[in-house]
Write a protein that holds these residues in place. Structure first.
Motif, mmCIF file in Angstrom:
data_model
loop_
_atom_site.group_PDB
_atom_site.id
_atom_site.type_symbol
_atom_site.label_atom_id
_atom_site.label_comp_id
_atom_site.label_asym_id
_atom_site.label_seq_id
_atom_site.Cartn_x
_atom_site.Cartn_y
_atom_site.Cartn_z
ATOM 1 N N HIS A 200 -39.454 16.408 22.594
ATOM 2 C CA HIS A 200 -39.079 17.664 23.315
ATOM 3 C C HIS A 200 -40.486 18.503 23.559
ATOM 4 C CE1 HIS A 200 -34.673 16.781 23.329
ATOM 5 N NE2 HIS A 200 -34.963 16.641 21.996
ATOM 6 N N ARG A 263 -30.180 24.937 17.104
ATOM 7 C CA ARG A 263 -29.814 24.627 18.267
ATOM 8 C C ARG A 263 -31.107 24.035 19.163
ATOM 9 N NH1 ARG A 263 -24.783 25.964 19.800
ATOM 10 N NH2 ARG A 263 -25.455 25.655 22.091
ATOM 11 N N GLU A 266 -31.278 20.095 23.615
ATOM 12 C CA GLU A 266 -30.146 19.299 23.895
ATOM 13 C C GLU A 266 -28.965 19.814 23.114
ATOM 14 O OE1 GLU A 266 -30.820 15.240 23.191
ATOM 15 O OE2 GLU A 266 -32.314 15.067 25.064
ATOM 16 N N GLY A 267 -28.953 21.051 22.557
ATOM 17 C CA GLY A 267 -27.837 21.389 21.803
ATOM 18 C C GLY A 267 -27.843 21.509 20.434
ATOM 19 N N PRO A 268 -26.748 21.676 19.692
ATOM 20 C CA PRO A 268 -26.788 21.818 18.234
ATOM 21 C C PRO A 268 -27.317 20.425 17.603
ATOM 22 C CG PRO A 268 -24.717 22.529 19.047
ATOM 23 C CD PRO A 268 -25.521 21.997 20.105
ATOM 24 N N MET A 269 -28.183 20.409 16.705
ATOM 25 C CA MET A 269 -28.733 19.064 16.253
ATOM 26 C C MET A 269 -29.093 19.193 14.640
ATOM 27 S SD MET A 269 -32.729 19.422 17.306
ATOM 28 C CE MET A 269 -33.281 17.774 16.040
#
Length: 419
Positions: A200, A263, A266-269
């Motif tokens: 990312h 967060r 791509e959202g919560p990880m």
């Protein structure tokens, strides 16, 4: 063919670590015309070469080797006290479909992969890229070191930096030894940080570092020193904190990283951490820097084992010096003086406090606790039962604690119950 030139005007030096002569010859044929190659037949030889040759820019290592395999070599490199080695690009050689090797190598801290059979064009391109990356990192490190010499704060997280931790840690360790106070050093690494950055980019990895700093600020005391000491590694120096208290803090940190989750793009990880806990004892004479280096090695070992775990990593205490026994003529034995029948002495001293018991364990004197183990466990059992009910998600102790209480009851020793 143009050579990849380093700052000194010579070909970039590459270390090839492989126990196969055929593979070393293949790398020499592909890379020898462009790079300055060094060879090692296993991880131990590779580590010795790295320690003695600061000009190595990239490491290429096989996974399976005698003495020290590729995973162990990567763990040593990432756990080194030398920032140059910790940031060194490491490329692992794998099979084309060897997903398990790749996952394990990523957990240990590898930078990249090349697959068998070797593709000459792809291999040269990857080595050029990583050699240039290493040169850029060294230049940035030199600049950062010059700036850090004027500052005690990490510019990304706002926490203390490694330099301040070393200076303050030496003072805290000296105070703890002088006043017989416990001291805890917790070092941890954010699992999967490099994979997040590769996937990312820098913005996401920076956000993860800032999020980590926020977790630490919200859970540390004013007297604790919290520092970012490497790319994805942090340290907490906690004065007046014994091993049990520090272990509870480690558990709370593991829970804090899971809930609420980070967060990402791509959202919560999910985020996990690999931790090492060191309690420098009064009988240790090593410097604080050596204790920090040892803790970093334990963190690297935890990551290499899969991450998301805590290792208790105290350095072994030095053996006590032996007092020489006089060989001269012994003093005469005094003539006994008749006395009244003495009052029998108690053979077993009173049980120590929990703090004193932990201190004895930390200094390798656990045998002194043997007569008191049932009493100490009875004191500790209510705390363990309470923690099992109230500390949130994690491995359950429910199957162990009732059996332990029954064993103590069988000896006629009863601990209070905390509800």
């Amino acid at each position: 063919m143009t050579c990849e030139i380093d700052d000194a005007g010579t070909a970039a030096r590459i270390l090839v670590v492989d126990d196969s002569r055929v593979m070393r010859a293949a790398f020499a044929k592909i890379l020898g015309g462009e790079f300055d190659l060094a060879n090692a037949a296993d991880g131990e030889q590779g580590w010795e070469a790295l320690a003695g040759d600061p000009d190595i820019r990239v490491v290429i290592t096989d996974a399976d080797m005698p003495r020290l395999d590729g995973y162990g070599l990567i763990a040593r490199i990432r756990g080194s006290a030398d920032p140059r080695l910790r940031a060194l690009p490491v490329i692992m050689v794998t099979g084309a479909d060897d997903a398990a090797t790749r996952e394990r190598a990523l957990a240990a801290g590898t930078t990249d992969f090349v697959t068998k059979p070797l593709d000459p064009l792809q291999l040269r391109a990857r080595i050029r890229t990583h050699a240039r990356l290493d040169r850029t990192q060294r230049e940035l490190a030199a600049t950062a070191e010059a700036l850090e010499a004027q500052s005690a704060v990490d510019p990304i997280t706002g926490l203390s930096n490694r330099r301040h931790l070393l200076e303050h840690g030496a003072q805290e360790l000296s105070f703890a030894r002088r006043h017989y106070r416990p001291l805890a050093l917790i070092v941890f690494a954010v699992d999967g940080f490099r994979a997040l950055r590769e996937r990312h980019g820098a913005a996401a990895s920076r956000a993860l570092l800032e999020w980590t700093a926020g977790i630490l600020r919200g859970r540390m005391r004013t007297e604790d020193t919290v520092a970012r000491i490497a790319e994805d590694e942090f340290a907490v120096l906690a004065p007046a904190t014994n091993r049990l208290q520090a272990a509870v803090l480690c558990k709370r940190l593991q829970i804090a990283f899971r809930d609420p989750p980070f967060r990402g793009p791509e959202g919560p990880m999910p985020v996990t951490v690999s931790l090492a806990l060191v309690n420098p004892g009064r009988e240790h004479t090593e410097s604080f820097e050596l204790h920090l280096e040892w803790a970093c090695r334990q963190v690297a070992a935890a990551r290499a084992a899969g991450g998301d775990r805590l290792l208790l990593g105290d350095r072994p205490a030095p053996a006590p010096a032996l007092t020489p026994v006089p060989t001269s003529t012994p003093a005469p034995i005094p003539t006994p003086i008749p006395t009244q029948t003495p009052t029998p002495l108690a053979l077993t001293p009173p049980p120590p406090t929990l703090d004193a018991a932990l201190d004895l364990l930390a200094h390798g004197q656990g045998a002194r606790l043997d007569p008191h183990l049932p009493t100490l466990l009875a004191r500790l059992l209510p705390l363990l039962e309470y923690a099992d009910r109230h500390m949130g998600p994690g491995p359950a102790l429910g199957g162990i604690l009732p059996a332990l209480r029954a064993r103590l009851d069988g000896r006629g020793i009863h601990g209070d119950r905390l509800d």
